[in-house]
Design a protein around this motif. Structure first.
Motif, PDB file in Angstrom:
ATOM      1  N   ALA A  76       0.835  -1.207   0.000  1.00 19.17           N
ATOM      2  CA  ALA A  76       0.000   0.000   0.000  1.00 19.17           C
ATOM      3  C   ALA A  76       0.870   1.258   0.000  1.00 19.17           C
ATOM      4  CB  ALA A  76      -0.935  -0.009   1.202  1.00 19.17           C
ATOM      5  N   PHE A  77       1.927   1.240   0.782  1.00 20.87           N
ATOM      6  CA  PHE A  77       2.822   2.392   0.853  1.00 20.87           C
ATOM      7  C   PHE A  77       3.529   2.605  -0.486  1.00 20.87           C
ATOM      8  CE2 PHE A  77       6.943   4.338   1.814  1.00 20.87           C
ATOM      9  CZ  PHE A  77       6.491   5.547   2.336  1.00 20.87           C
ATOM     10  N   GLN A  78       4.030   1.536  -1.105  1.00 21.56           N
ATOM     11  CA  GLN A  78       4.722   1.660  -2.389  1.00 21.56           C
ATOM     12  C   GLN A  78       3.770   2.189  -3.457  1.00 21.56           C
ATOM     13  OE1 GLN A  78       7.719   1.661  -0.929  1.00 21.56           O
ATOM     14  NE2 GLN A  78       8.419   0.974  -2.911  1.00 21.56           N
ATOM     15  N   ASN A  79       2.527   1.762  -3.443  1.00 19.11           N
ATOM     16  CA  ASN A  79       1.547   2.290  -4.399  1.00 19.11           C
ATOM     17  C   ASN A  79       1.335   3.786  -4.186  1.00 19.11           C
ATOM     18  OD1 ASN A  79       1.116  -0.126  -5.733  1.00 19.11           O
ATOM     19  ND2 ASN A  79      -0.606  -0.711  -4.437  1.00 19.11           N
ATOM     20  N   ALA A  80       1.261   4.197  -2.938  1.00 15.30           N
ATOM     21  CA  ALA A  80       1.085   5.613  -2.632  1.00 15.30           C
ATOM     22  C   ALA A  80       2.312   6.440  -3.027  1.00 15.30           C
ATOM     23  CB  ALA A  80       0.790   5.795  -1.138  1.00 15.30           C
ATOM     24  N   MET A  81       3.482   5.835  -2.995  1.00 16.27           N
ATOM     25  CA  MET A  81       4.739   6.536  -3.269  1.00 16.27           C
ATOM     26  C   MET A  81       5.170   6.486  -4.731  1.00 16.27           C
ATOM     27  SD  MET A  81       6.089   7.861  -0.547  1.00 16.27           S
ATOM     28  CE  MET A  81       7.807   8.004  -1.029  1.00 16.27           C
ATOM     29  N   GLN A  82       4.482   5.758  -5.579  1.00  6.63           N
ATOM     30  CA  GLN A  82       4.997   5.505  -6.916  1.00  6.63           C
ATOM     31  C   GLN A  82       5.297   6.776  -7.698  1.00  6.63           C
ATOM     32  OE1 GLN A  82       2.474   2.915  -9.141  1.00  6.63           O
ATOM     33  NE2 GLN A  82       1.051   4.504  -9.704  1.00  6.63           N
ATOM     34  N   LYS A  83       4.510   7.826  -7.565  1.00  6.64           N
ATOM     35  CA  LYS A  83       4.788   9.067  -8.290  1.00  6.64           C
ATOM     36  C   LYS A  83       6.146   9.642  -7.882  1.00  6.64           C
ATOM     37  CE  LYS A  83       3.032  13.621  -9.577  1.00  6.64           C
ATOM     38  NZ  LYS A  83       4.232  13.852 -10.305  1.00  6.64           N
ATOM     39  N   ARG A  84       6.475   9.595  -6.606  1.00 15.45           N
ATOM     40  CA  ARG A  84       7.772  10.108  -6.154  1.00 15.45           C
ATOM     41  C   ARG A  84       8.930   9.305  -6.749  1.00 15.45           C
ATOM     42  NH1 ARG A  84       4.897  11.010  -0.856  1.00 15.45           N
ATOM     43  NH2 ARG A  84       4.667  13.261  -0.776  1.00 15.45           N
ATOM     44  N   PHE A  85       8.768   7.988  -6.802  1.00 12.67           N
ATOM     45  CA  PHE A  85       9.798   7.127  -7.380  1.00 12.67           C
ATOM     46  C   PHE A  85       9.956   7.429  -8.875  1.00 12.67           C
ATOM     47  CE2 PHE A  85       9.110   4.988  -3.463  1.00 12.67           C
ATOM     48  CZ  PHE A  85      10.194   4.164  -3.228  1.00 12.67           C
ATOM     49  N   ILE A  86       8.838   7.479  -9.586  1.00  9.81           N
ATOM     50  CA  ILE A  86       8.861   7.748 -11.026  1.00  9.81           C
ATOM     51  C   ILE A  86       9.460   9.120 -11.311  1.00  9.81           C
ATOM     52  CG2 ILE A  86       7.384   8.197 -13.034  1.00  9.81           C
ATOM     53  CD1 ILE A  86       5.535   5.936 -11.934  1.00  9.81           C
ATOM     54  N   ASP A  87       9.044  10.128 -10.560  1.00  4.39           N
ATOM     55  CA  ASP A  87       9.567  11.484 -10.772  1.00  4.39           C
ATOM     56  C   ASP A  87      11.085  11.521 -10.671  1.00  4.39           C
ATOM     57  OD1 ASP A  87       7.022  12.455 -11.188  1.00  4.39           O
ATOM     58  OD2 ASP A  87       6.858  13.431  -9.219  1.00  4.39           O
ATOM     59  N   GLN A  88      11.647  10.813  -9.693  1.00  2.92           N
ATOM     60  CA  GLN A  88      13.106  10.798  -9.526  1.00  2.92           C
ATOM     61  C   GLN A  88      13.797  10.187 -10.746  1.00  2.92           C
ATOM     62  OE1 GLN A  88      15.199  11.990  -7.181  1.00  2.92           O
ATOM     63  NE2 GLN A  88      13.501  12.928  -6.094  1.00  2.92           N
ATOM     64  N   VAL A  89      13.295   9.053 -11.204  1.00  5.51           N
ATOM     65  CA  VAL A  89      13.919   8.365 -12.339  1.00  5.51           C
ATOM     66  C   VAL A  89      13.766   9.185 -13.624  1.00  5.51           C
ATOM     67  CG1 VAL A  89      13.786   6.302 -13.803  1.00  5.51           C
ATOM     68  CG2 VAL A  89      13.792   6.078 -11.311  1.00  5.51           C
ATOM     69  N   GLU A  90      12.603   9.774 -13.843  1.00  7.62           N
ATOM     70  CA  GLU A  90      12.407  10.601 -15.035  1.00  7.62           C
ATOM     71  C   GLU A  90      13.311  11.834 -15.006  1.00  7.62           C
ATOM     72  OE1 GLU A  90       8.154  11.276 -15.237  1.00  7.62           O
ATOM     73  OE2 GLU A  90       7.883   9.465 -16.467  1.00  7.62           O
ATOM     74  N   ARG A  91      13.459  12.440 -13.842  1.00  9.68           N
ATOM     75  CA  ARG A  91      14.309  13.622 -13.705  1.00  9.68           C
ATOM     76  C   ARG A  91      15.764  13.276 -13.988  1.00  9.68           C
ATOM     77  NH1 ARG A  91      17.442  15.715  -9.608  1.00  9.68           N
ATOM     78  NH2 ARG A  91      16.849  14.032  -8.206  1.00  9.68           N
ATOM     79  N   LEU A  92      16.223  12.157 -13.463  1.00  6.43           N
ATOM     80  CA  LEU A  92      17.630  11.777 -13.622  1.00  6.43           C
ATOM     81  C   LEU A  92      17.944  11.277 -15.026  1.00  6.43           C
ATOM     82  CD1 LEU A  92      18.040   9.935 -10.215  1.00  6.43           C
ATOM     83  CD2 LEU A  92      19.057  12.138 -10.843  1.00  6.43           C
TER      84      LEU A  92
END
Length: 118
Positions: A76-92
């Motif tokens: 549940a936590f990882q689903n809630a956090m997925q945008k933050r994870f994706i944003d980091q990878v897209e930015r880098l």
């Protein structure tokens, strides 16, 4: 969050993604994973594998045979956090993430963050 200019690639990208995933883990779980590494698989799959991710509370729950609760809460936590994870990878990387899959395992204690580029 503005993208890197120019986007990172090669070992610089892999190291930066590892650092970003570890930083997110430390910020939200209040501890760093024991191990972490990121690899590019082919041209479009980026995977970060972290070991030793569980908190003392989660370890206690696992010892008490309550691993299902730990897994459900983590998911549940990882689903809630997925945008933050994706944003980091897209930015880098400067690349669009088409799909993000996060999963964890008990025994061995690992977490996998998988990003599929468009």
């Amino acid at each position: 969050m503005p993208p890197y200019d120019p986007p990172l690639s090669g070992d610089a990208l892999l190291d930066a993604v590892t650092d970003a995933m570890v930083a997110l883990h430390q910020r939200y779980h209040h501890r760093k994973p024991v191990t972490a590494k990121t690899r590019l698989l082919g041209d479009d799959l980026l995977v970060c594998v972290m070991g030793g991710v569980y908190t003392d509370v989660e370890k206690t729950m696992i010892e008490m045979q309550r691993s299902t609760i730990v897994q459900e809460t983590r998911s549940a936590f990882q689903n809630a956090m997925q945008k933050r994870f994706i944003d980091q990878v897209e930015r880098l990387s400067g690349r669009e993430v088409l799909a993000f899959i996060s999963n964890h395992h008990i025994g061995p204690d690992i977490e996998i963050e998988l990003f599929m580029f468009a």
